[in-house]
Design an enzyme around this catalytic site. Sequence first.
Site, PDB file in Angstrom:
ATOM      1  N   ASP A 181      -2.893  -5.427 -17.773  1.00 38.52           N
ATOM      2  CA  ASP A 181      -1.905  -4.455 -18.274  1.00 38.52           C
ATOM      3  C   ASP A 181      -2.061  -4.056 -19.732  1.00 38.52           C
ATOM      4  O   ASP A 181      -1.084  -3.639 -20.367  1.00 38.52           O
ATOM      5  CB  ASP A 181      -0.466  -5.005 -18.055  1.00 38.52           C
ATOM      6  CG  ASP A 181      -0.175  -5.296 -16.592  1.00 38.52           C
ATOM      7  OD1 ASP A 181      -0.723  -4.595 -15.729  1.00 38.52           O
ATOM      8  OD2 ASP A 181       0.612  -6.226 -16.330  1.00 38.52           O
ATOM      9  N   HIS A 187       1.828   0.255 -13.216  1.00 37.39           N
ATOM     10  CA  HIS A 187       2.667  -0.912 -13.467  1.00 37.39           C
ATOM     11  C   HIS A 187       4.133  -0.478 -13.417  1.00 37.39           C
ATOM     12  O   HIS A 187       4.490   0.538 -14.024  1.00 37.39           O
ATOM     13  CB  HIS A 187       2.325  -1.518 -14.831  1.00 37.39           C
ATOM     14  CG  HIS A 187       3.029  -2.815 -15.069  1.00 37.39           C
ATOM     15  ND1 HIS A 187       2.627  -3.998 -14.489  1.00 37.39           N
ATOM     16  CD2 HIS A 187       4.145  -3.105 -15.778  1.00 37.39           C
ATOM     17  CE1 HIS A 187       3.454  -4.964 -14.849  1.00 37.39           C
ATOM     18  NE2 HIS A 187       4.381  -4.448 -15.626  1.00 37.39           N
ATOM     19  N   ASN A 234       1.756   3.019  -2.599  1.00 37.83           N
ATOM     20  CA  ASN A 234       1.155   3.962  -3.558  1.00 37.83           C
ATOM     21  C   ASN A 234      -0.121   4.573  -2.987  1.00 37.83           C
ATOM     22  O   ASN A 234      -0.385   5.760  -3.175  1.00 37.83           O
ATOM     23  CB  ASN A 234       0.874   3.266  -4.897  1.00 37.83           C
ATOM     24  CG  ASN A 234       2.112   3.223  -5.765  1.00 37.83           C
ATOM     25  OD1 ASN A 234       2.544   4.251  -6.293  1.00 37.83           O
ATOM     26  ND2 ASN A 234       2.706   2.052  -5.881  1.00 37.83           N
ATOM     27  N   LEU A 259      -7.548  -9.828 -11.605  1.00 36.14           N
ATOM     28  CA  LEU A 259      -8.230  -9.155 -12.722  1.00 36.14           C
ATOM     29  C   LEU A 259      -9.510  -8.507 -12.211  1.00 36.14           C
ATOM     30  O   LEU A 259     -10.177  -9.048 -11.326  1.00 36.14           O
ATOM     31  CB  LEU A 259      -8.639 -10.184 -13.774  1.00 36.14           C
ATOM     32  CG  LEU A 259      -7.694 -10.494 -14.912  1.00 36.14           C
ATOM     33  CD1 LEU A 259      -8.406 -11.413 -15.899  1.00 36.14           C
ATOM     34  CD2 LEU A 259      -7.185  -9.249 -15.608  1.00 36.14           C
ATOM     35  N   ILE A 260      -9.867  -7.375 -12.784  1.00 36.70           N
ATOM     36  CA  ILE A 260     -11.139  -6.737 -12.430  1.00 36.70           C
ATOM     37  C   ILE A 260     -12.232  -7.407 -13.272  1.00 36.70           C
ATOM     38  O   ILE A 260     -12.126  -7.465 -14.505  1.00 36.70           O
ATOM     39  CB  ILE A 260     -11.078  -5.218 -12.713  1.00 36.70           C
ATOM     40  CG1 ILE A 260      -9.950  -4.567 -11.901  1.00 36.70           C
ATOM     41  CG2 ILE A 260     -12.415  -4.557 -12.407  1.00 36.70           C
ATOM     42  CD1 ILE A 260     -10.092  -4.684 -10.394  1.00 36.70           C
ATOM     43  N   ASN A 277      -4.614   1.807 -13.286  1.00 34.95           N
ATOM     44  CA  ASN A 277      -3.636   0.911 -12.662  1.00 34.95           C
ATOM     45  C   ASN A 277      -2.238   1.481 -12.861  1.00 34.95           C
ATOM     46  O   ASN A 277      -2.001   2.238 -13.798  1.00 34.95           O
ATOM     47  CB  ASN A 277      -3.714  -0.479 -13.318  1.00 34.95           C
ATOM     48  CG  ASN A 277      -2.744  -1.467 -12.700  1.00 34.95           C
ATOM     49  OD1 ASN A 277      -2.615  -1.536 -11.463  1.00 34.95           O
ATOM     50  ND2 ASN A 277      -2.040  -2.221 -13.518  1.00 34.95           N
ATOM     51  N   GLY A 316       0.777  -1.242   0.000  1.00 33.92           N
ATOM     52  CA  GLY A 316       0.000   0.000   0.000  1.00 33.92           C
ATOM     53  C   GLY A 316       0.804   1.285   0.000  1.00 33.92           C
ATOM     54  O   GLY A 316       0.284   2.337   0.371  1.00 33.92           O
ATOM     55  N   LEU A 340      -3.562  -7.594  -7.368  1.00 34.65           N
ATOM     56  CA  LEU A 340      -3.025  -8.669  -8.199  1.00 34.65           C
ATOM     57  C   LEU A 340      -4.078  -9.463  -8.974  1.00 34.65           C
ATOM     58  O   LEU A 340      -3.735 -10.365  -9.729  1.00 34.65           O
ATOM     59  CB  LEU A 340      -2.184  -9.625  -7.341  1.00 34.65           C
ATOM     60  CG  LEU A 340      -0.955  -8.979  -6.696  1.00 34.65           C
ATOM     61  CD1 LEU A 340      -0.178 -10.003  -5.883  1.00 34.65           C
ATOM     62  CD2 LEU A 340      -0.064  -8.326  -7.728  1.00 34.65           C
TER      63      LEU A 340
HETATM   64  C1  GRF Z   1       3.921  -1.215  -7.272  1.00 33.56           C
HETATM   65  O1  GRF Z   1       5.223  -1.410  -7.743  1.00 33.56           O
HETATM   66  C2  GRF Z   1       2.944  -1.100  -8.420  1.00 33.56           C
HETATM   67  O2  GRF Z   1       3.507  -0.568  -9.580  1.00 33.56           O
HETATM   68  C3  GRF Z   1       2.573  -2.542  -8.672  1.00 33.56           C
HETATM   69  O3  GRF Z   1       2.569  -3.150  -7.415  1.00 33.56           O
HETATM   70  C4  GRF Z   1       3.402  -2.429  -6.520  1.00 33.56           C
HETATM   71  C5  GRF Z   1       2.543  -2.067  -5.368  1.00 33.56           C
HETATM   72  O4  GRF Z   1       3.263  -1.471  -4.341  1.00 33.56           O
HETATM   73  N1  GRF Z   1       1.324  -2.630  -9.401  1.00 33.56           N
HETATM   74  P1  GRF Z   1       2.489  -0.819  -3.129  1.00 33.56           P
HETATM   75  O5  GRF Z   1       1.549  -1.875  -2.557  1.00 33.56           O
HETATM   76  O6  GRF Z   1       1.756   0.374  -3.644  1.00 33.56           O
HETATM   77  O7  GRF Z   1       3.550  -0.460  -2.135  1.00 33.56           O
END
Ligand code: GRF
Length: 209
Positions: free
Chosen positions: A153, A112, A17, A95-96, A110, A15, A93
């Site tokens: 993706d 990536h 991000n 699929l929606i 999303n 979490g 992780l």
């Molecule tokens: C990030 O590197 C994001 O790009 C990918 O999963 C990771 C999640 O990290 N989709 P966090 O849970 O936000 O720390």
Amino acid sequence: MVVLKNIAVFASGRGSNFAAILDKIQKGEIAGRVVCVISDNEHPPVFDIANAVGIPTFCINRKQFATPEEYANALLSILESHKVDLIVLAGFLKLIPTPVVRKYPWAIVNIHPALLPNFGGKGFYGMKVHEAVIASGVKFTGVTIHFVDEKYDTGAIICQEKVAVLPDDTPESLAARVLEVEHRLYPEVVKALCEDKIKYVNGKVVWEK
Ligand code: GRF
């Protein structure tokens, strides 16, 4: 009067991000509020971040439901009851499900940790992405933020930023530099989405700066 967008965050794990986005919301820089955090895991660290500030959390996993329809309906019911405008996947992780994608056109994004379409798709998640990048010998990787469709993706790309791969990089050192960019770029995109500055027009993503 500024109308705040209601944001649902979907996250499977750490979490960071989500925390970066929350920080900008708390500073008043994003015209939105996170109304719920949804995970496929029962006690992911991301829930601690949400709970600390009173954001409701929900564990919704396909395995809890007899059919894909029931799974999708459970997600939709949370999203509808929280009047969600925007769905932000931050390390989610799974699929929606199609009914959710259809219900929120151009309102699911999303992030990536590579330059899509390279190093993306099923199986490219977490450290696996950075391991594959280093093994391939490419000089640049980066960050991609994109709209979400029904596959992994492949949705329309909103923005990308390059990160150099250094000769002595390990997957961990590279992941850390990529993550720094993620934490800057994702809040910028969420801010612009909350201000309706990113749109999909005539087959193209347009970001009005
Ligand atoms: C990030 O590197 C994001 O790009 C990918 O999963 C990771 C999640 O990290 N989709 P966090 O849970 O936000 O720390």
